[in-house]
Write a protein that holds these residues in place. Structure first.
Motif, PDB file in Angstrom:
ATOM      1  N   PRO A   1     -41.381 -33.872 -28.298  1.00 37.84           N
ATOM      2  CA  PRO A   1     -41.452 -34.910 -27.077  1.00 37.84           C
ATOM      3  C   PRO A   1     -41.866 -36.201 -27.814  1.00 37.84           C
ATOM      4  O   PRO A   1     -42.094 -36.643 -28.846  1.00 37.84           O
ATOM      5  N   ALA A   2     -41.124 -37.017 -26.828  1.00 42.90           N
ATOM      6  CA  ALA A   2     -41.330 -38.590 -27.219  1.00 42.90           C
ATOM      7  C   ALA A   2     -42.145 -39.151 -25.905  1.00 42.90           C
ATOM      8  O   ALA A   2     -42.777 -40.212 -26.385  1.00 42.90           O
ATOM      9  N   THR A   3     -41.798 -39.053 -24.664  1.00 40.03           N
ATOM     10  CA  THR A   3     -42.475 -39.816 -23.689  1.00 40.03           C
ATOM     11  C   THR A   3     -43.784 -39.214 -23.277  1.00 40.03           C
ATOM     12  O   THR A   3     -44.684 -40.011 -22.811  1.00 40.03           O
TER      13      THR A   3
ATOM     14  N   ALA B   1     -32.258 -29.589 -16.348  1.00 37.59           N
ATOM     15  CA  ALA B   1     -33.438 -29.706 -17.261  1.00 37.59           C
ATOM     16  C   ALA B   1     -34.342 -28.665 -16.808  1.00 37.59           C
ATOM     17  O   ALA B   1     -34.264 -27.878 -16.035  1.00 37.59           O
ATOM     18  N   VAL B   2     -35.543 -28.795 -17.784  1.00 34.58           N
ATOM     19  CA  VAL B   2     -36.586 -27.875 -17.219  1.00 34.58           C
ATOM     20  C   VAL B   2     -37.835 -28.807 -17.089  1.00 34.58           C
ATOM     21  O   VAL B   2     -37.836 -30.053 -17.782  1.00 34.58           O
ATOM     22  N   VAL B   3     -38.644 -28.930 -16.204  1.00 40.26           N
ATOM     23  CA  VAL B   3     -39.947 -29.449 -15.970  1.00 40.26           C
ATOM     24  C   VAL B   3     -41.001 -28.647 -16.220  1.00 40.26           C
ATOM     25  O   VAL B   3     -41.256 -27.528 -15.750  1.00 40.26           O
ATOM     26  N   LEU B   4     -41.811 -29.173 -16.966  1.00 36.27           N
ATOM     27  CA  LEU B   4     -43.335 -28.353 -17.329  1.00 36.27           C
ATOM     28  C   LEU B   4     -44.466 -29.419 -17.720  1.00 36.27           C
ATOM     29  O   LEU B   4     -44.337 -30.543 -17.719  1.00 36.27           O
ATOM     30  N   PRO B   5     -45.719 -28.828 -17.389  1.00 35.34           N
ATOM     31  CA  PRO B   5     -46.840 -29.878 -17.411  1.00 35.34           C
ATOM     32  C   PRO B   5     -47.058 -30.301 -19.157  1.00 35.34           C
ATOM     33  O   PRO B   5     -46.568 -29.691 -20.088  1.00 35.34           O
ATOM     34  N   ALA B   6     -47.501 -31.482 -19.321  1.00 31.27           N
ATOM     35  CA  ALA B   6     -47.592 -32.124 -20.685  1.00 31.27           C
ATOM     36  C   ALA B   6     -48.927 -33.010 -20.509  1.00 31.27           C
ATOM     37  O   ALA B   6     -49.481 -33.410 -19.489  1.00 31.27           O
ATOM     38  N   VAL B   7     -49.088 -33.369 -21.716  1.00 34.32           N
ATOM     39  CA  VAL B   7     -50.366 -34.125 -22.000  1.00 34.32           C
ATOM     40  C   VAL B   7     -49.701 -35.578 -22.227  1.00 34.32           C
ATOM     41  O   VAL B   7     -49.087 -35.812 -23.188  1.00 34.32           O
ATOM     42  N   GLY B   8     -50.052 -36.845 -21.616  1.00 35.11           N
ATOM     43  CA  GLY B   8     -49.617 -38.049 -21.886  1.00 35.11           C
ATOM     44  C   GLY B   8     -50.303 -38.785 -23.087  1.00 35.11           C
ATOM     45  O   GLY B   8     -51.216 -38.165 -23.409  1.00 35.11           O
ATOM     46  N   HIS B   9     -49.689 -39.627 -23.521  1.00 36.09           N
ATOM     47  CA  HIS B   9     -50.097 -40.606 -24.544  1.00 36.09           C
ATOM     48  C   HIS B   9     -51.655 -41.017 -24.148  1.00 36.09           C
ATOM     49  O   HIS B   9     -52.298 -41.460 -25.068  1.00 36.09           O
TER      50      HIS B   9
END
Length: 378
Positions: A150-152, A172-180
């Motif tokens: 991950p980059a963003t 594309a695939v979309v999934l939950p993430a933790v932001g910076h």
């Protein structure tokens, strides 16, 4: 497809949709059963031995993922198999990085399988570094796997959820993430390039739990705190990027929701108490019309092709029969497209490349089994 089924055995794992066997309200009149043959259903593996348990499967146009959490005990390289669905030929063997992870679902394209390696299963609290989810791209021609970096966002969330998203530039695939900034977010990962795009972040303290797609848009379940026990809301991001809340009148009980063909289909938890998460009440609305679908199994709504699909079960025993139902926006009622007897639970349906996957399990009484059917033109 005996090459698949003889390799996969084990106990039923966490993540299967298990239903309790306690009595509930009297069952409503039952529509006539539909046969698999009548609607074009096919079996992904039709020679399942009695001791095959706990598999998690997704089927695309040419390939399928069959994943077994117990395989490392006997054959680590077969923990997850990418196979040609017509012949059962194994084209890639995939083993998650640690025993705590499981390959639950795949998204297929013409060249790749995108596999999410996650779903924390230990009793103690998750380690924020070791136990985050990992996304892999597996080449269907050569089996080569590449880990998404991950980059963003800082990392992917600990989740078994991702959804296919077709954009102007490709799949594309979309999934939950933790932001910076440690907020819960949605990230889109382009399959061809593995470049990620930050799509949306929830308010500080809120958590994105599940994500679905329909008609070019994205829908997600959001908790006001860290989990399912907190107040839940459903949100929608249309293809232009505008974000709106679905069914705010449902309060904290909303669970499933998508928009398709100008209609908004939502399902809110049906009751409070011991079985409050088993059933939801589903309706579809436009500004001038409403269609009521009654009770559905919670967490089983998925849009695939031109229809919205969901699962229903016997209200009295929750086991005597289970149905796959679908509705096309604009129709006055739903259609029953598959009915089974005696199944104790189902995994939530999956949709990739316009193919619908339904896996039903028998996990309370022997013989235990998992049976997976798919529908090519839903």
């Amino acid at each position: 497809m005996r090459s698949i089924t003889t390799l996969i055995a084990g106990v039923v794992a966490a993540g299967a949709l298990g239903l309790s066997g306690c009595a509930g309200p009297a069952s409503a009149p039952q529509p006539p059963p539909a046969t698999a043959q009548a609607h074009g259903w096919q079996f992904f593996a039709d020679d399942i031995p009695a001791d095959r348990r706990g598999t998690f499967e997704t089927v695309g146009r040419e390939y399928g993922l069959s994943s077994d959490p117990q395989a490392p005990q006997n054959d680590p390289d077969s923990r997850a198999l990418v196979v040609r669905r017509a012949t059962g030929q194994v084209v890639a063997r995939f083993q998650p990085e640690s025993p705590q992870r499981q390959a639950y679902r795949a998204v297929f394209t013409d060249r790749y399988a995108m596999i999410l390696d996650g779903s924390y299963a230990k009793a103690e609290a998750p380690d924020p570094v070791k136990d985050q989810s990992v996304l892999w791209r597996v080449g269907l021609a050569d089996g080569q796997r590449t880990r998404f970096q991950p980059a963003t966002v800082a990392s992917l969330s600990l989740s078994e959820q991702m959804t296919e998203h077709v954009t102007e530039t490709g799949t594309a695939v979309v999934l939950p993430a933790v932001g910076h900034d440690n907020r819960s977010c949605l990230v889109s990962v382009d399959v061809a390039t593995l470049r990620d795009t930050l799509l949306h972040c929830a308010p500080a303290g809120a958590t994105i739990l599940r994500v679905d797609s329909a008609g070019g848009g994205l829908s997600w379940l959001q908790a006001s705190g860290s989990g399912y026990a907190d107040c839940k809301s459903r949100w929608w991001r249309d293809p232009s990027g505008e974000v709106t809340q679905l069914a705010p009148e449902a309060g904290c009980g909303i669970w499933d929701g998508v928009r398709l063909g100008g209609w908004t289909f939502t399902a809110a938890l049906d009751a409070q108490g011991e079985h409050e998460y088993d059933f939801s009440h589903a309706i579809a609305r436009t500004e001038s019309s409403t269609v009521d679908f009654g009770r559905v199994l919670t967490s089983t709504v998925v849009a695939c092709g031109d229809h919205v699909y969901w699962l229903a079960a016997d209200d009295r025993t929750q086991q005597e029969w289970q149905e796959v139902r679908r509705w096309k926006p604009g129709d006055e009622r739903y259609e029953t497209v598959l009915r089974t007897e005696g199944d104790a639970g189902r995994r939530p349906p999956a949709c990739t490349q316009g193919v619908l996957t339904i896996s039903n399990t028998r996990q309370i009484a022997e013989p235990f089994y998992v049976r997976t059917r798919f529908l090519d033109r839903p």
